[in-house]
Scaffold this motif. Structure first.
Motif, PDB file in Angstrom:
ATOM      1  N   PHE A  51     -44.724  31.191   5.642  1.00  0.00           N
ATOM      2  CA  PHE A  51     -44.886  30.002   6.489  1.00  0.00           C
ATOM      3  C   PHE A  51     -46.324  29.874   6.974  1.00  0.00           C
ATOM      4  O   PHE A  51     -46.846  28.761   7.099  1.00  0.00           O
ATOM      5  CB  PHE A  51     -43.922  30.073   7.680  1.00  0.00           C
ATOM      6  CG  PHE A  51     -42.563  29.506   7.385  1.00  0.00           C
ATOM      7  CD1 PHE A  51     -42.254  28.195   7.717  1.00  0.00           C
ATOM      8  CD2 PHE A  51     -41.604  30.277   6.760  1.00  0.00           C
ATOM      9  CE1 PHE A  51     -41.011  27.669   7.426  1.00  0.00           C
ATOM     10  CE2 PHE A  51     -40.341  29.764   6.474  1.00  0.00           C
ATOM     11  CZ  PHE A  51     -40.050  28.447   6.805  1.00  0.00           C
ATOM     12  N   LEU A  52     -46.967  31.008   7.281  1.00  0.00           N
ATOM     13  CA  LEU A  52     -48.364  30.972   7.723  1.00  0.00           C
ATOM     14  C   LEU A  52     -49.255  30.345   6.652  1.00  0.00           C
ATOM     15  O   LEU A  52     -50.068  29.451   6.935  1.00  0.00           O
ATOM     16  CB  LEU A  52     -48.843  32.392   8.040  1.00  0.00           C
ATOM     17  CG  LEU A  52     -50.303  32.547   8.434  1.00  0.00           C
ATOM     18  CD1 LEU A  52     -50.544  31.998   9.834  1.00  0.00           C
ATOM     19  CD2 LEU A  52     -50.746  34.001   8.375  1.00  0.00           C
ATOM     20  N   MET A  53     -49.102  30.784   5.422  1.00  0.00           N
ATOM     21  CA  MET A  53     -49.946  30.277   4.338  1.00  0.00           C
ATOM     22  C   MET A  53     -49.611  28.820   3.999  1.00  0.00           C
ATOM     23  O   MET A  53     -50.507  27.998   3.787  1.00  0.00           O
ATOM     24  CB  MET A  53     -49.783  31.172   3.109  1.00  0.00           C
ATOM     25  CG  MET A  53     -50.288  32.597   3.330  1.00  0.00           C
ATOM     26  SD  MET A  53     -49.831  33.730   2.000  1.00  0.00           S
ATOM     27  CE  MET A  53     -50.698  33.012   0.644  1.00  0.00           C
ATOM     28  N   GLY A  54     -48.327  28.506   3.960  1.00  0.00           N
ATOM     29  CA  GLY A  54     -47.930  27.134   3.631  1.00  0.00           C
ATOM     30  C   GLY A  54     -48.424  26.142   4.672  1.00  0.00           C
ATOM     31  O   GLY A  54     -48.952  25.075   4.330  1.00  0.00           O
ATOM     32  N   ALA A  55     -48.277  26.490   5.962  1.00  0.00           N
ATOM     33  CA  ALA A  55     -48.722  25.588   7.022  1.00  0.00           C
ATOM     34  C   ALA A  55     -50.248  25.471   7.036  1.00  0.00           C
ATOM     35  O   ALA A  55     -50.795  24.397   7.312  1.00  0.00           O
ATOM     36  CB  ALA A  55     -48.216  26.083   8.371  1.00  0.00           C
ATOM     37  N   GLY A 106     -47.120  24.046   0.011  1.00  0.00           N
ATOM     38  CA  GLY A 106     -46.331  24.564   1.138  1.00  0.00           C
ATOM     39  C   GLY A 106     -44.845  24.409   0.912  1.00  0.00           C
ATOM     40  O   GLY A 106     -44.051  25.308   1.209  1.00  0.00           O
ATOM     41  N   TYR A 107     -44.442  23.237   0.382  1.00  0.00           N
ATOM     42  CA  TYR A 107     -43.020  23.034   0.078  1.00  0.00           C
ATOM     43  C   TYR A 107     -42.525  24.086  -0.907  1.00  0.00           C
ATOM     44  O   TYR A 107     -41.456  24.684  -0.744  1.00  0.00           O
ATOM     45  CB  TYR A 107     -42.823  21.649  -0.550  1.00  0.00           C
ATOM     46  CG  TYR A 107     -42.707  20.510   0.417  1.00  0.00           C
ATOM     47  CD1 TYR A 107     -41.591  20.356   1.231  1.00  0.00           C
ATOM     48  CD2 TYR A 107     -43.712  19.567   0.508  1.00  0.00           C
ATOM     49  CE1 TYR A 107     -41.487  19.286   2.112  1.00  0.00           C
ATOM     50  CE2 TYR A 107     -43.625  18.491   1.387  1.00  0.00           C
ATOM     51  CZ  TYR A 107     -42.503  18.357   2.181  1.00  0.00           C
ATOM     52  OH  TYR A 107     -42.400  17.310   3.053  1.00  0.00           O
ATOM     53  N   THR A 108     -43.306  24.292  -1.955  1.00  0.00           N
ATOM     54  CA  THR A 108     -42.825  25.156  -3.039  1.00  0.00           C
ATOM     55  C   THR A 108     -42.826  26.621  -2.624  1.00  0.00           C
ATOM     56  O   THR A 108     -41.975  27.391  -3.069  1.00  0.00           O
ATOM     57  CB  THR A 108     -43.688  24.919  -4.300  1.00  0.00           C
ATOM     58  OG1 THR A 108     -42.905  25.176  -5.454  1.00  0.00           O
ATOM     59  CG2 THR A 108     -44.939  25.768  -4.334  1.00  0.00           C
ATOM     60  N   MET A 109     -43.766  27.032  -1.746  1.00  0.00           N
ATOM     61  CA  MET A 109     -43.779  28.423  -1.302  1.00  0.00           C
ATOM     62  C   MET A 109     -42.534  28.754  -0.490  1.00  0.00           C
ATOM     63  O   MET A 109     -41.889  29.786  -0.703  1.00  0.00           O
ATOM     64  CB  MET A 109     -45.032  28.686  -0.462  1.00  0.00           C
ATOM     65  CG  MET A 109     -46.305  28.781  -1.271  1.00  0.00           C
ATOM     66  SD  MET A 109     -47.685  29.214  -0.216  1.00  0.00           S
ATOM     67  CE  MET A 109     -47.219  30.878   0.258  1.00  0.00           C
ATOM     68  N   THR A 117     -55.825  27.846  11.175  1.00  0.00           N
ATOM     69  CA  THR A 117     -55.317  29.002  11.918  1.00  0.00           C
ATOM     70  C   THR A 117     -54.204  28.596  12.882  1.00  0.00           C
ATOM     71  O   THR A 117     -53.117  29.194  12.901  1.00  0.00           O
ATOM     72  CB  THR A 117     -56.466  29.665  12.706  1.00  0.00           C
ATOM     73  OG1 THR A 117     -57.501  30.045  11.800  1.00  0.00           O
ATOM     74  CG2 THR A 117     -55.969  30.879  13.453  1.00  0.00           C
ATOM     75  N   ILE A 118     -54.476  27.566  13.696  1.00  0.00           N
ATOM     76  CA  ILE A 118     -53.480  27.145  14.691  1.00  0.00           C
ATOM     77  C   ILE A 118     -52.229  26.602  14.013  1.00  0.00           C
ATOM     78  O   ILE A 118     -51.097  26.925  14.393  1.00  0.00           O
ATOM     79  CB  ILE A 118     -54.087  26.088  15.640  1.00  0.00           C
ATOM     80  CG1 ILE A 118     -55.236  26.704  16.440  1.00  0.00           C
ATOM     81  CG2 ILE A 118     -53.020  25.547  16.583  1.00  0.00           C
ATOM     82  CD1 ILE A 118     -55.955  25.719  17.344  1.00  0.00           C
ATOM     83  N   THR A 119     -52.415  25.789  12.987  1.00  0.00           N
ATOM     84  CA  THR A 119     -51.251  25.227  12.286  1.00  0.00           C
ATOM     85  C   THR A 119     -50.457  26.315  11.577  1.00  0.00           C
ATOM     86  O   THR A 119     -49.223  26.270  11.545  1.00  0.00           O
ATOM     87  CB  THR A 119     -51.707  24.161  11.269  1.00  0.00           C
ATOM     88  OG1 THR A 119     -52.577  23.237  11.912  1.00  0.00           O
ATOM     89  CG2 THR A 119     -50.524  23.411  10.712  1.00  0.00           C
ATOM     90  N   GLY A 120     -51.155  27.302  11.015  1.00  0.00           N
ATOM     91  CA  GLY A 120     -50.454  28.410  10.379  1.00  0.00           C
ATOM     92  C   GLY A 120     -49.599  29.165  11.372  1.00  0.00           C
ATOM     93  O   GLY A 120     -48.429  29.502  11.095  1.00  0.00           O
ATOM     94  N   LEU A 121     -50.150  29.450  12.563  1.00  0.00           N
ATOM     95  CA  LEU A 121     -49.373  30.141  13.600  1.00  0.00           C
ATOM     96  C   LEU A 121     -48.212  29.274  14.073  1.00  0.00           C
ATOM     97  O   LEU A 121     -47.127  29.792  14.394  1.00  0.00           O
ATOM     98  CB  LEU A 121     -50.290  30.500  14.773  1.00  0.00           C
ATOM     99  CG  LEU A 121     -51.381  31.533  14.462  1.00  0.00           C
ATOM    100  CD1 LEU A 121     -52.305  31.718  15.659  1.00  0.00           C
ATOM    101  CD2 LEU A 121     -50.768  32.873  14.051  1.00  0.00           C
ATOM    102  N   MET A 122     -48.428  27.961  14.110  1.00  0.00           N
ATOM    103  CA  MET A 122     -47.341  27.055  14.480  1.00  0.00           C
ATOM    104  C   MET A 122     -46.221  27.110  13.440  1.00  0.00           C
ATOM    105  O   MET A 122     -45.028  27.092  13.786  1.00  0.00           O
ATOM    106  CB  MET A 122     -47.874  25.626  14.599  1.00  0.00           C
ATOM    107  CG  MET A 122     -46.827  24.617  15.039  1.00  0.00           C
ATOM    108  SD  MET A 122     -47.502  22.955  15.194  1.00  0.00           S
ATOM    109  CE  MET A 122     -48.618  23.213  16.575  1.00  0.00           C
ATOM    110  N   GLY A 123     -46.608  27.213  12.165  1.00  0.00           N
ATOM    111  CA  GLY A 123     -45.590  27.346  11.116  1.00  0.00           C
ATOM    112  C   GLY A 123     -44.763  28.611  11.295  1.00  0.00           C
ATOM    113  O   GLY A 123     -43.536  28.603  11.125  1.00  0.00           O
TER     114      GLY A 123
END
Length: 298
Positions: free
Chosen positions: A194-198, A24-27, A70-76
Motif C-alpha cells: 500500500f505504501l508503494m502503490g499510494a 497501484g491498482y495492480t499491486m 511520503t505523506i500519501t504513502g503513509l496515508m495508504g
C-alpha cells in the motif's frame, strides 16, 4: 509524419500518467486480490498535497513530489490498517463496499477542507520551456512526465523482481497462508504494498496537475476508473500489464480525436471508442494482455 510524432508524444504523456495510477491498482490486487476502489481518490489526495507543498510551503518541484509521495504513502498504509485489515477475511462484497466508502470519505473530506473551487499549481512550479526540432514541439514538462513515469516503473519492477520484499509480495500473491509459515510478516508486506502503490498515485497526481492544471476533489473518480480499466486490460496483478494498459489507453484517447476528424468522427467519441476497443481486447483475452487464468477450488 511530423503530425504523427507530435500526437505520439502527447499519447505517451497521457499514457504514462494512467500507467502510474494503474500500477497501484495492480499491486494491491496482485497481493491481496483486493480492488482498491479508493485508489483514484488517493491519487487526488496526492495532487492536493502537492498544491499545499508548492503554494503554502513554497517548495519547488522535487521536494514537493517527495513530500507528497511520503505523506500519501503513509496515508495508504493507514487506510489499509484501519479499513481493510479488519475485514481481510470477510466476503468480497464487504471489501468492495468498504473501498467505495473510503473513496467517498476521501472525496467529501477534501471537499470540506478545500471547497469546490478548482485549484492549480503556481505558474513558477515548473517553468515551461518548449523545444522545437523538425517541426515537432516538446516541452520540458512532457519530458519530465514521461521520463519520471518510466523511471518509477523500472524502479518498481526491480524491487518486485530482484529484492526479498518483492519476492515476499509475489509469494503472498500465490499463497498468502503459507508465507507466514516461512517467517515472513504478511502485515509488513501488505503495508509495504500500500505504501508503494499510494506513493506512485501521488506522483501521478502531481504530474497530472502539472500537465492539466485544474484540480478538484472529484478528479480521482474519472481518472481512477480509467486507470483501473487500463490495469484490467493489461492483466491486473501484473505490473508490466498495468504499464502497457495505461499506455494503450493513452494512445487510443489521443489518436482517436487526432485522426477521427478525417473520417467524420467527432472528438466527443474519444471515450466511447477507447472503451469499446479495450472491451474488445477483454473479449478476445479475458485475463488481459499479461494476465494468467487461475484455478479456484469451489
Amino acid at each position: 509524419m511530423t503530425y504523427f510524432v507530435q500526437q505520439f508524444l502527447n499519447a505517451l504523456q497521457l499514457g504514462s500518467l494512467y500507467a502510474l495510477i494503474a500500477l497501484g491498482y495492480t499491486m494491491v490486487y496482485g497481493v491481496l486480490l483486493l480492488i482498491n476502489f479508493a485508489h483514484g481518490d488517493i491519487f487526488m489526495i496526492g495532487a492536493f498535497l502537492g498544491v499545499t507543498g508548492s503554494m503554502v510551503l513554497g517548495l519547488p518541484f522535487v521536494p514537493t513530489l517527495l513530500l507528497s509521495m511520503t505523506i500519501t504513502g503513509l496515508m495508504g498504509v493507514a487506510i489499509e490498517r484501519i479499513a481493510y485489515k479488519p475485514i481481510r477475511h470477510a466476503s468480497r462484497l464487504s471489501v468492495v463496499i468498504t473501498a467505495l466508502g473510503v473513496g467517498l470519505l476521501l472525496e467529501n473530506g477534501m471537499l470540506a477542507l478545500t471547497g469546490a473551487d478548482p485549484r492549480s499549481y503556481p505558474s513558477d512550479f515548473i517553468t515551461t520551456t518548449t523545444y522545437e526540432k523538425w517541426g515537432i514541439n516538446i516541452s520540458n514538462v512532457k519530458i519530465i512526465i514521461i521520463v519520471l513515469a518510466f523511471v518509477l516503473f523500472i524502479g518498481l519492477y526491480l524491487i518486485v523482481q530482484r529484492t526479498k520484499w518483492g519476492m515476499a509480495m509475489r509469494a503472498i500473491s500465490y499463497d498468502k497462508f503459507a508465507v507466514p509459515l516461512m517467517g515472513v510478516s504478511q502485515d509488513q508486506i501488505i503495508s509495504l504494498t500500500f505504501l508503494m502503490g499510494a506513493s506512485l498515485a501521488a506522483a501521478g497526481g502531481i504530474l497530472w496537475g502539472v500537465a492539466f492544471p485544474v484540480l478538484n476533489p472529484y478528479m480521482g473518480m474519472r481518472v481512477g476508473w480509467k486507470a483501473f480499466i487500463a490495469a484490467v486490460v493489461g492483466g491486473i496483478g501484473d505490473i508490466r500489464g498495468a504499464m502497457l494498459g495505461g499506455l494503450l489507453l493513452g494512445f487510443i484517447e489521443i489518436m482517436v480525436p487526432a485522426y477521427g476528424k478525417s473520417i467524420g468522427i467527432s472528438s466527443t467519441w474519444r471515450d466511447p471508442i477507447a472503451f469499446a476497443l479495450l472491451l474488445l481486447i477483454l473479449v478476445i483475452r479475458p485475463t488481459g494482455l499479461f494476465g494468467v487464468a487461475r484455478r479456484q477450488k469451489v
